[in-house]
Design an enzyme around this catalytic site. Structure first.
Site, PDB file in Angstrom:
ATOM      1  N   ASP A  19       0.857  -1.350   0.206  1.00 37.79           N
ATOM      2  CA  ASP A  19      -0.073   0.073  -0.150  1.00 37.79           C
ATOM      3  C   ASP A  19       0.776   1.208   0.004  1.00 37.79           C
ATOM      4  O   ASP A  19       0.554   2.448   0.636  1.00 37.79           O
ATOM      5  CB  ASP A  19      -0.849   0.066   1.246  1.00 37.79           C
ATOM      6  CG  ASP A  19      -1.781  -1.321   1.494  1.00 37.79           C
ATOM      7  OD1 ASP A  19      -2.259  -1.672   0.212  1.00 37.79           O
ATOM      8  OD2 ASP A  19      -2.047  -1.878   2.384  1.00 37.79           O
ATOM      9  N   GLU A  20       2.050   1.159  -0.662  1.00 37.98           N
ATOM     10  CA  GLU A  20       3.126   2.421  -0.731  1.00 37.98           C
ATOM     11  C   GLU A  20       2.531   3.416  -1.914  1.00 37.98           C
ATOM     12  O   GLU A  20       2.918   4.632  -1.944  1.00 37.98           O
ATOM     13  CB  GLU A  20       4.339   1.823  -0.953  1.00 37.98           C
ATOM     14  CG  GLU A  20       4.982   0.954   0.020  1.00 37.98           C
ATOM     15  CD  GLU A  20       5.010  -0.565  -0.075  1.00 37.98           C
ATOM     16  OE1 GLU A  20       4.133  -0.586  -1.247  1.00 37.98           O
ATOM     17  OE2 GLU A  20       5.265  -1.419   0.512  1.00 37.98           O
ATOM     18  N   LYS A  22       2.461   1.891  -5.206  1.00 36.12           N
ATOM     19  CA  LYS A  22       3.174   1.188  -6.459  1.00 36.12           C
ATOM     20  C   LYS A  22       2.114   1.646  -7.723  1.00 36.12           C
ATOM     21  O   LYS A  22       2.738   2.038  -8.695  1.00 36.12           O
ATOM     22  CB  LYS A  22       3.218  -0.120  -6.271  1.00 36.12           C
ATOM     23  CG  LYS A  22       4.211  -0.374  -5.193  1.00 36.12           C
ATOM     24  CD  LYS A  22       4.477  -2.036  -4.978  1.00 36.12           C
ATOM     25  CE  LYS A  22       3.115  -2.720  -4.401  1.00 36.12           C
ATOM     26  NZ  LYS A  22       2.618  -2.247  -2.861  1.00 36.12           N
ATOM     27  N   ALA A  45      -3.680  -7.936  -4.237  1.00 38.85           N
ATOM     28  CA  ALA A  45      -2.992  -6.511  -4.425  1.00 38.85           C
ATOM     29  C   ALA A  45      -4.184  -5.518  -4.910  1.00 38.85           C
ATOM     30  O   ALA A  45      -5.049  -6.059  -5.301  1.00 38.85           O
ATOM     31  CB  ALA A  45      -1.970  -6.348  -5.652  1.00 38.85           C
ATOM     32  N   GLY A  46      -3.926  -4.195  -4.507  1.00 38.12           N
ATOM     33  CA  GLY A  46      -5.211  -3.165  -4.944  1.00 38.12           C
ATOM     34  C   GLY A  46      -4.157  -2.276  -5.423  1.00 38.12           C
ATOM     35  O   GLY A  46      -3.779  -1.223  -4.629  1.00 38.12           O
ATOM     36  N   HIS A  47      -4.195  -1.917  -6.653  1.00 40.89           N
ATOM     37  CA  HIS A  47      -3.264  -0.701  -7.231  1.00 40.89           C
ATOM     38  C   HIS A  47      -4.263   0.378  -7.662  1.00 40.89           C
ATOM     39  O   HIS A  47      -5.104   0.003  -8.566  1.00 40.89           O
ATOM     40  CB  HIS A  47      -2.410  -1.205  -8.233  1.00 40.89           C
ATOM     41  CG  HIS A  47      -1.465  -2.379  -7.676  1.00 40.89           C
ATOM     42  ND1 HIS A  47      -0.354  -3.061  -8.329  1.00 40.89           N
ATOM     43  CD2 HIS A  47      -1.065  -2.728  -6.423  1.00 40.89           C
ATOM     44  CE1 HIS A  47       0.477  -3.653  -7.550  1.00 40.89           C
ATOM     45  NE2 HIS A  47       0.169  -3.327  -6.519  1.00 40.89           N
ATOM     46  N   GLN A 237       2.151  -6.252  -3.183  1.00 38.89           N
ATOM     47  CA  GLN A 237       2.541  -6.318  -1.676  1.00 38.89           C
ATOM     48  C   GLN A 237       3.875  -5.319  -1.426  1.00 38.89           C
ATOM     49  O   GLN A 237       4.154  -4.390  -2.157  1.00 38.89           O
ATOM     50  CB  GLN A 237       2.629  -7.507  -1.166  1.00 38.89           C
ATOM     51  CG  GLN A 237       1.225  -8.299  -1.265  1.00 38.89           C
ATOM     52  CD  GLN A 237       0.957  -8.783  -2.494  1.00 38.89           C
ATOM     53  OE1 GLN A 237       1.747  -9.615  -3.145  1.00 38.89           O
ATOM     54  NE2 GLN A 237      -0.218  -8.434  -3.150  1.00 38.89           N
ATOM     55  N   THR A 316      -8.386  -3.571  -1.379  1.00 39.81           N
ATOM     56  CA  THR A 316      -8.868  -4.782  -1.794  1.00 39.81           C
ATOM     57  C   THR A 316     -10.035  -5.064  -0.813  1.00 39.81           C
ATOM     58  O   THR A 316     -11.067  -5.670  -1.230  1.00 39.81           O
ATOM     59  CB  THR A 316      -7.730  -5.749  -1.753  1.00 39.81           C
ATOM     60  OG1 THR A 316      -6.737  -5.378  -2.818  1.00 39.81           O
ATOM     61  CG2 THR A 316      -8.137  -7.233  -2.086  1.00 39.81           C
ATOM     62  N   ARG A 319     -10.577  -2.869   4.738  1.00 39.78           N
ATOM     63  CA  ARG A 319      -9.803  -2.748   5.960  1.00 39.78           C
ATOM     64  C   ARG A 319      -9.163  -1.495   6.605  1.00 39.78           C
ATOM     65  O   ARG A 319      -8.463  -0.899   5.529  1.00 39.78           O
ATOM     66  CB  ARG A 319      -9.089  -4.199   6.440  1.00 39.78           C
ATOM     67  CG  ARG A 319      -9.611  -5.365   6.266  1.00 39.78           C
ATOM     68  CD  ARG A 319      -8.710  -6.503   6.687  1.00 39.78           C
ATOM     69  NE  ARG A 319      -7.827  -6.491   5.671  1.00 39.78           N
ATOM     70  CZ  ARG A 319      -6.632  -7.539   5.866  1.00 39.78           C
ATOM     71  NH1 ARG A 319      -6.760  -8.249   6.816  1.00 39.78           N
ATOM     72  NH2 ARG A 319      -5.689  -7.752   4.634  1.00 39.78           N
ATOM     73  N   SER A 430       5.924  12.224  -4.421  1.00 35.86           N
ATOM     74  CA  SER A 430       4.462  12.132  -4.943  1.00 35.86           C
ATOM     75  C   SER A 430       3.630  12.957  -3.819  1.00 35.86           C
ATOM     76  O   SER A 430       4.007  12.797  -2.359  1.00 35.86           O
ATOM     77  CB  SER A 430       4.152  10.871  -4.994  1.00 35.86           C
ATOM     78  OG  SER A 430       2.547  10.880  -4.947  1.00 35.86           O
ATOM     79  N   GLY A 432       0.170  13.392  -4.181  1.00 36.76           N
ATOM     80  CA  GLY A 432      -1.091  13.332  -4.283  1.00 36.76           C
ATOM     81  C   GLY A 432      -1.448  12.352  -5.325  1.00 36.76           C
ATOM     82  O   GLY A 432      -0.612  11.639  -5.658  1.00 36.76           O
TER      83      GLY A 432
HETATM   84  P1  IMP Z   1      -2.748 -12.847   1.666  1.00 31.13           P
HETATM   85  O1  IMP Z   1      -1.731 -12.136   0.847  1.00 31.13           O
HETATM   86  O2  IMP Z   1      -3.937 -12.398   1.469  1.00 31.13           O
HETATM   87  O3  IMP Z   1      -2.259 -14.101   1.921  1.00 31.13           O
HETATM   88  O4  IMP Z   1      -2.234 -11.924   3.108  1.00 31.13           O
HETATM   89  C1  IMP Z   1      -1.265 -12.137   3.721  1.00 31.13           C
HETATM   90  C2  IMP Z   1      -0.667 -10.686   4.629  1.00 31.13           C
HETATM   91  O5  IMP Z   1      -0.343  -9.867   3.634  1.00 31.13           O
HETATM   92  C3  IMP Z   1      -1.890 -10.137   5.258  1.00 31.13           C
HETATM   93  O6  IMP Z   1      -1.440  -9.384   6.334  1.00 31.13           O
HETATM   94  C4  IMP Z   1      -2.431  -9.100   4.225  1.00 31.13           C
HETATM   95  O7  IMP Z   1      -2.966  -7.799   4.803  1.00 31.13           O
HETATM   96  C5  IMP Z   1      -1.167  -8.548   3.617  1.00 31.13           C
HETATM   97  N1  IMP Z   1      -1.291  -8.144   2.217  1.00 31.13           N
HETATM   98  C6  IMP Z   1      -1.449  -8.839   1.145  1.00 31.13           C
HETATM   99  N2  IMP Z   1      -1.761  -8.092   0.024  1.00 31.13           N
HETATM  100  C7  IMP Z   1      -1.623  -6.942   0.323  1.00 31.13           C
HETATM  101  C8  IMP Z   1      -1.353  -5.792  -0.383  1.00 31.13           C
HETATM  102  O8  IMP Z   1      -1.739  -5.423  -1.602  1.00 31.13           O
HETATM  103  N3  IMP Z   1      -1.253  -4.565   0.444  1.00 31.13           N
HETATM  104  C9  IMP Z   1      -1.192  -4.811   1.818  1.00 31.13           C
HETATM  105  N4  IMP Z   1      -1.344  -5.857   2.702  1.00 31.13           N
HETATM  106  C10 IMP Z   1      -1.146  -6.793   1.858  1.00 31.13           C
END
Ligand code: IMP
Length: 447
Positions: A19-20, A22, A45-47, A237, A316, A319, A430, A432
């Site tokens: 979540d930096e 990317k 991932a959620g980009h 990640q 994603t 949370r 960056s 914004g």
């Molecule tokens: P998993 O990748 O769903 O198995 O989750 C394992 C750990 O990685 C958990 O703490 C997730 O919150 C974290 N995680 C997985 N994908 C991301 C991401 O894209 N951003 C931030 N944390 C992530």
């Protein structure tokens, strides 16, 4: 400090816990690339990209897709959920993102990527529920089936994308998988068993739709490399979630460091090029696990403020992210692990107007001062952060910044300190979510 070297290829990695930002940097640098490659992870991932004020969130398709005609590749090391893939293809198509290209002309999926099946998601969620009742507690996964899909891959019983196109092979593999999963579902989790026929039919249907997208991605990349075409490797990640080097077991199941770009895509190390590490001006983490500079309990008001203005909620899962100050001990570790040649520092705007800003420069443990990131998670969970305090910087107009000297003096000093401490230049800043809210001091791509 030396300027970063320019290169034909660039590898982008998260230098914290994900979540930096990317997605934004991949979109920005993607302009100069011809090929953009996801090499590990999956739709955990959620980009997030914001172009001309319009927000797009991508989970699986590389973040270069919003530039016309870029070849976006999903490489061998990814775990691939076909349903999420088609949702993204359909939504990008509806918004005109393919600019007249047929989606399969510019998006290709490796035949050797492993498939996430519905039972992987089920098992991910059941394992988390089960773990929350035990002594270790849950990992806080995204629940997308990532861990169980990688488990099957490493156990040599996974189903690969190419298997969806081969009915007989698929039948045999799926029968075996279901037999085994049902033992787990019934006897360990006391949950509903799986039926073979509907899942098999569904996989065949998905395979037919996927057929035009399936390719030898490694071969495509080798061709690009031979012809000197610029390639951008897009990490997902972050370094501290790496399965080998992160805060194990509170990690994801893939290799999130720059080396993973090569193993995940089938390239030799010369293909990696410059390595850009993305870091926020502070830290966040979702899910469980140690986080030395976390301020949720020590400075809850500041944490809430940063979360609110920084919109620190998962792209994603939605949370809320845990918040802390920038941790330079961890960032230096990330610089070393990835061979980072330049940093992109994001969300610098969020820290404007603060009374003071802290950065963690050492850990205290058992009466000692630790300068390095400890490999023991037990130690990491107990360390106390030592902070240096900086004044915050005033708001400034990004469009007026041509060089580092145009930045507010306080921000210049903050950047100088980070660079000196971690041993890498801040080449991108960056302020914004939009493309235009970025200052590229040194573009890592040649030309
Ligand atoms: P998993 O990748 O769903 O198995 O989750 C394992 C750990 O990685 C958990 O703490 C997730 O919150 C974290 N995680 C997985 N994908 C991301 C991401 O894209 N951003 C931030 N944390 C992530």
């Amino acid at each position: 400090m030396k300027s970063q070297t320019k290169s034909r290829n660039v590898t982008i990695v998260g230098a914290q816990w994900g979540d930096e930002g990317k997605g934004k940097i991949v979109d920005l640098l993607g302009e100069k690339a011809e090929y953009i490659v996801r090499f590990q992870g999956g739709n955990n991932a959620g980009h997030t990209l914001v172009v001309n004020g319009k927000k797009t969130v991508l989970h699986l398709i590389p973040s270069g897709i919003l530039h016309p005609g870029k070849i976006c590749l999903i490489a061998n090391g990814v775990v691939f959920d076909p349903n999420v893939f088609f949702q993204e293809i359909d939504s990008l198509n509806a918004s005109g993102a393919f600019h007249g290209y047929a989606p399969h002309e510019i998006v290709r999926v490796s035949e050797r990527a492993h498939v996430i099946l519905p039972y992987h998601r089920t098992l991910d969620q059941l394992r988390e529920d089960h773990a929350s009742k035990g002594s270790q507690g849950k990992i806080g996964t995204t629940g997308r089936g990532i861990g169980p899909a990688y488990e099957d891959k490493v156990a040599r019983r996974g189903i690969q994308v190419v298997d969806l196109l081969r009915p007989e092979v698929l039948r045999q593999k799926l029968e075996k998988a279901i037999e085994e999963k049902n033992i787990l579902l019934k006897h360990l989790f006391h949950s509903k068993e799986l039926e073979f026929a509907p899942l098999y039919e569904e996989c065949l249907k998905v395979g037919e739709r996927l057929r035009p997208f399936v390719a030898d991605v490694r071969g495509i990349l080798q061709g690009a490399l031979t012809q000197g075409r610029p390639i951008l490797f897009e990490g997902a990640q972050g370094t501290l979630l790496d399965v080998d080097h992160g805060t194990y077991p509170f990690v994801t199941s893939s290799s999130t460091v720059s080396g993973g770009a090569m193993t995940g895509s089938g390239m030799g190390p010369q293909a990696m090029g410059s390595v850009i590490g993305i870091t926020k001006a502070y830290c966040t983490r979702v899910g469980s696990g140690p986080f030395p500079s976390e301020i949720e309990e020590t400075e809850p008001e500041t944490a809430n403020h940063i979360r609110k203005i920084g919109q620190e909620f998962g792209a994603t899962t939605g949370r809320s992210r845990r918040v802390g100050w920038l941790d330079l001990v961890a960032l230096r570790y990330a610089v070393q692990l990835n061979g980072i040649t330049g940093l992109a520092l994001t969300k610098a705007d969020i820290l404007t107007g603060f009374e003071c800003i802290k950065v963690c420069t050492a850990y205290r443990f058992g009466g000692n001062t630790l300068q390095d990131f400890p490999s023991s998670i037990e130690v990491l969970s107990q360390v106390e952060p030592h902070y240096e305090v900086f004044p915050s910087w005033p708001e400034f107009d990004t469009s007026k910044v041509q060089t580092r000297k145009d930045l507010p003096e306080e921000l210049q000093k903050y950047l100088d300190f980070i660079e000196e401490f971690v041993g890498a230049r801040v080449s991108i800043l960056s302020t914004g979510p939009g493309r235009e809210e970025t200052m590229v001091f040194e573009n890592p791509f040649v030309g």
